[in-house]
Design an enzyme around this catalytic site. Structure first.
Site, PDB file in Angstrom:
ATOM      1  N   TYR A  10      -1.976  -4.251  -3.972  1.00 41.12           N
ATOM      2  CA  TYR A  10      -2.833  -3.234  -3.354  1.00 41.12           C
ATOM      3  C   TYR A  10      -2.643  -1.859  -4.002  1.00 41.12           C
ATOM      4  O   TYR A  10      -3.597  -1.258  -4.512  1.00 41.12           O
ATOM      5  CB  TYR A  10      -2.519  -3.192  -1.863  1.00 41.12           C
ATOM      6  CG  TYR A  10      -3.213  -2.113  -1.068  1.00 41.12           C
ATOM      7  CD1 TYR A  10      -4.571  -1.848  -1.224  1.00 41.12           C
ATOM      8  CD2 TYR A  10      -2.507  -1.381  -0.114  1.00 41.12           C
ATOM      9  CE1 TYR A  10      -5.208  -0.870  -0.463  1.00 41.12           C
ATOM     10  CE2 TYR A  10      -3.134  -0.412   0.657  1.00 41.12           C
ATOM     11  CZ  TYR A  10      -4.471  -0.152   0.471  1.00 41.12           C
ATOM     12  OH  TYR A  10      -5.103   0.816   1.218  1.00 41.12           O
ATOM     13  N   ASP A  30       3.091  -9.426 -13.011  1.00 41.97           N
ATOM     14  CA  ASP A  30       2.997  -9.772 -11.590  1.00 41.97           C
ATOM     15  C   ASP A  30       3.134 -11.285 -11.450  1.00 41.97           C
ATOM     16  O   ASP A  30       2.626 -12.034 -12.286  1.00 41.97           O
ATOM     17  CB  ASP A  30       1.633  -9.317 -11.042  1.00 41.97           C
ATOM     18  CG  ASP A  30       1.608  -9.173  -9.529  1.00 41.97           C
ATOM     19  OD1 ASP A  30       1.958 -10.146  -8.833  1.00 41.97           O
ATOM     20  OD2 ASP A  30       1.226  -8.090  -9.039  1.00 41.97           O
ATOM     21  N   ASN A  31       3.825 -11.725 -10.384  1.00 44.75           N
ATOM     22  CA  ASN A  31       3.928 -13.172 -10.162  1.00 44.75           C
ATOM     23  C   ASN A  31       2.854 -13.695  -9.213  1.00 44.75           C
ATOM     24  O   ASN A  31       2.815 -14.886  -8.905  1.00 44.75           O
ATOM     25  CB  ASN A  31       5.323 -13.545  -9.646  1.00 44.75           C
ATOM     26  CG  ASN A  31       5.618 -13.027  -8.254  1.00 44.75           C
ATOM     27  OD1 ASN A  31       4.774 -12.384  -7.617  1.00 44.75           O
ATOM     28  ND2 ASN A  31       6.824 -13.288  -7.763  1.00 44.75           N
ATOM     29  N   SER A 123      10.090   4.032  -0.176  1.00 46.53           N
ATOM     30  CA  SER A 123       9.447   4.003   1.136  1.00 46.53           C
ATOM     31  C   SER A 123      10.102   4.999   2.085  1.00 46.53           C
ATOM     32  O   SER A 123      11.305   5.280   1.989  1.00 46.53           O
ATOM     33  CB  SER A 123       9.579   2.595   1.726  1.00 46.53           C
ATOM     34  OG  SER A 123       9.241   2.567   3.095  1.00 46.53           O
ATOM     35  N   ALA A 124       9.321   5.484   3.025  1.00 50.08           N
ATOM     36  CA  ALA A 124       9.849   6.356   4.071  1.00 50.08           C
ATOM     37  C   ALA A 124      10.808   5.613   4.998  1.00 50.08           C
ATOM     38  O   ALA A 124      11.529   6.248   5.771  1.00 50.08           O
ATOM     39  CB  ALA A 124       8.703   6.942   4.888  1.00 50.08           C
ATOM     40  N   TYR A 151      13.962  -4.502   4.884  1.00 49.99           N
ATOM     41  CA  TYR A 151      13.042  -3.944   3.889  1.00 49.99           C
ATOM     42  C   TYR A 151      13.472  -2.532   3.516  1.00 49.99           C
ATOM     43  O   TYR A 151      13.619  -2.190   2.341  1.00 49.99           O
ATOM     44  CB  TYR A 151      11.615  -3.950   4.422  1.00 49.99           C
ATOM     45  CG  TYR A 151      10.677  -3.080   3.611  1.00 49.99           C
ATOM     46  CD1 TYR A 151      10.289  -3.456   2.327  1.00 49.99           C
ATOM     47  CD2 TYR A 151      10.196  -1.879   4.134  1.00 49.99           C
ATOM     48  CE1 TYR A 151       9.445  -2.647   1.582  1.00 49.99           C
ATOM     49  CE2 TYR A 151       9.346  -1.073   3.383  1.00 49.99           C
ATOM     50  CZ  TYR A 151       8.988  -1.458   2.113  1.00 49.99           C
ATOM     51  OH  TYR A 151       8.155  -0.650   1.371  1.00 49.99           O
ATOM     52  N   LYS A 155      15.145  -0.913  -0.115  1.00 49.55           N
ATOM     53  CA  LYS A 155      14.673   0.266  -0.829  1.00 49.55           C
ATOM     54  C   LYS A 155      15.801   1.299  -0.976  1.00 49.55           C
ATOM     55  O   LYS A 155      15.950   1.934  -2.033  1.00 49.55           O
ATOM     56  CB  LYS A 155      13.474   0.885  -0.108  1.00 49.55           C
ATOM     57  CG  LYS A 155      12.216   0.025  -0.116  1.00 49.55           C
ATOM     58  CD  LYS A 155      11.638  -0.130  -1.502  1.00 49.55           C
ATOM     59  CE  LYS A 155      10.270  -0.802  -1.480  1.00 49.55           C
ATOM     60  NZ  LYS A 155       9.670  -0.956  -2.827  1.00 49.55           N
TER      61      LYS A 155
END
Length: 340
Positions: A10, A30-31, A123-124, A151, A155
């Site tokens: 995305y 990309d996989n 990421s935040a 997750y 990060k």
């Protein structure tokens, strides 16, 4: 040439358009585990140019080395990784393997081939949770690491690795971009968010409900300490986010230390705010039900984006109405997403 890992996804696919418009050459790696090659076909149609694509997994050093031998890679934009908060709580080992181990393999190959520039998709979720009563917009120097889900932890671990790598080899130029909540789609309506299976983010649920693929949206939690009881997030249009990567690449050669930048709007919208805005864009009534909170979620999360403006000359320009109108256009044009 820029290597874009996870470039069929995305965020990656939208960033390819920005790279092309700025004159950058790139190769996508990309996989296709949570993306579709059709997204690259659509990008190719938009930019009117064939896209160089190499299929492979970032945990596979042989596949990565094949790419570095075949092309002269000057910098990497690293999107590849798993990204669903709830799924990470259920399958933490899978997240650490894909995100952390995959990045270790990538960095090792980069170092072997003397490629020292990387823009990392963070990421935040790395920020510590803040009590709602004391909440303020998140700044880059706020405490991190006390994460609420694997997750976010993955990060955070990668950010720590990148700092340590820079200390060991200051030839590395590293920009860490901490995203808030990407939404929207390209204005053409030909590429957008198309998650495999059950969506992990709010906007696809809203859009799919609007086209009657779903009966209603499950709103996870209606008793948070927010104005309407639903979670508040900083939603950023995907095209604004893509331009942030371009600004990072433009800056990267001049930095001396690891550069960390929030990419957000600085405005928090609740789940119900987003549903109402989408109803306006689509002229549809969106049915929803309040259900139990989701593991790993927090009440509020939004950015102070002033540093991005100061250091990168970047700021978000698109509104909540733009986000919903573009998401609706994508969903209307592609009710089943990409043809898999």
């Amino acid at each position: 040439m820029i290597l874009v890992t996870g470039g069929a996804g995305y965020i990656g696919s939208h960033t390819l358009i920005s790279l092309h418009e700025a004159g950058y050459e790139f190769v996508v790696f990309d996989n296709l585990s949570n993306s579709s090659k059709e997204s690259l076909n659509r990008v190719s149609e938009i930019i009117k140019k064939d896209i160089i694509f190499e299929e492979g997994d970032i945990r596979d050093s042989v596949s990565l080395e094949r790419v570095f031998k075949k092309y002269t890679i000057d910098a990497v934009i690293h999107f590849a990784g798993l990204k669903a908060v709830g799924e990470s709580v259920v399958n933490p080992l899978e997240y650490y393997d894909n995100n952390v181990n995959g990045t270790l393999v990538l960095l090792s190959v980069m170092q072997k081939y003397y490629c020292y520039q990387i823009v990392f998709s963070s990421s935040a979720t790395v920020y510590n949770e803040i009590d709602s009563d004391d909440y303020k917009a998140l700044e880059e120097n706020d405490p991190i690491g006390n994460t609420t889900n694997p997750y976010g932890t993955s990060k955070f671990m990668i950010e720590r690795i990148l700092h340590d790598l820079h200390v060991s080899n200051n030839s590395f130029k590293i920009v860490i971009l901490r995203y808030f909540n990407p939404v929207g789609a390209h204005i053409s309506g030909t590429i957008g968010e198309d998650p495999n299976g059950i969506p992990n983010n709010l906007m696809p649920f809203i859009a799919q409900t609007a086209v009657e693929k779903r009966e209603f949206i499950s709103v996870f939690g209606g008793d948070y300490d927010t104005d309407d009881g639903t979670g508040v997030r900083d939603y950023i249009h995907i095209e604004d986010l893509a331009l942030g990567h371009l600004k990072a690449l433009d800056k990267i050669s001049t930095i001396k230390d690891v550069l960390i930048v929030n990419l957000g709007t600085g405005k928090g919208y609740s789940v119900l705010d987003m549903i109402k805005a989408f109803e306006k864009a689509s002229n549809k009534q969106i049915e929803y039900k309040i259900v139990e909170r989701r593991a790993g979620d927090i009440a509020k999360c939004f950015a102070n984006p002033s540093y991005a403006k100061d250091i990168l000359g970047w700021s978000a320009t698109k509104t909540i109405d733009d986000m919903c109108e573009d998401s609706w256009r994508w969903q209307m044009n592609n009710p089943e997403g990409y043809v898999k």
